[in-house]
Design a protein around this motif. Structure first.
Motif: not given
Length: 175
Positions: A53-54, A161-162, A58-62
């Motif tokens: 998921t994390a 992440i946590t 990040v891929m979606a943000f990029v």
């Protein structure tokens, strides 16, 4: 061609309901014990789902930074599906297994509980943020979507992440 902006207010009751029902249902189901042994040990699987998921977030943000809107949309839908899958596995594990006690000491213990408590609280808080952000996207309220996404993304990423960090820290204490 400009897409029509739809009214996102009609989703508010559903967002509020889900934002209350999901954490309450999890809390209730957490107290339900079923005498069934699962064929697999779920914590490393759902930790892996959190890690994925994390990565997907990040891929979606990029993707959105590169103006790849369709890719961004598909990745966010996948991240939501992963989060739902995580939640189902998390509930299944806790309904069929006793909670594991953290055995660390000193500063590690305080760090673990800080991460765990913030993870739990923000996992509850992020639900309405994800839903509102998603609704604003599907109703084409892009400016409002961008504003709330700036809050939703780091919250959701932190929770993902946590979740992995909590698993790594408690994994030596699984029986």
């Amino acid at each position: 061609m400009q897409k029509e902006v739809l009214d996102d207010k009609k989703y508010n009751k559903l967002i509020v309901a889900l934002s209350i029902i999901i954490p309450v249902a999890v809390a209730i189901l957490f107290g339900v014990k079923i005498d069934v042994e699962l064929p697999v040990f779920l914590p490393p699987i759902y930790a892996g789902i959190n890690a994925l998921t994390a990565f997907v977030l990040v891929m979606a943000f990029v993707a959105i930074q590169k103006k790849k809107i369709k890719l961004h949309e598909r990745l966010i839908k996948f991240a939501i599906a992963l989060s739902v899958l995580f939640l189902l596995m998390y509930i299944a594990y806790h309904m069929t297994s006793d909670s594991t006690k953290f055995g660390g000491e000193g500063i590690t213990k305080y760090l673990y509980y800080f991460i765990l408590i913030t993870h739990i609280l923000l996992s509850i808080l992020v639900i309405p943020f994800v839903l509102i952000t998603y609704v604003r996207a599907i109703t084409n309220n892009i400016e409002k979507h961008k504003k709330i996404a700036k809050i939703t993304f780091p919250l959701w990423l932190y929770v993902a992440i946590t979740g992995v960090v909590v698993f790594i820290m408690i994994s030596p204490y699984y029986v």
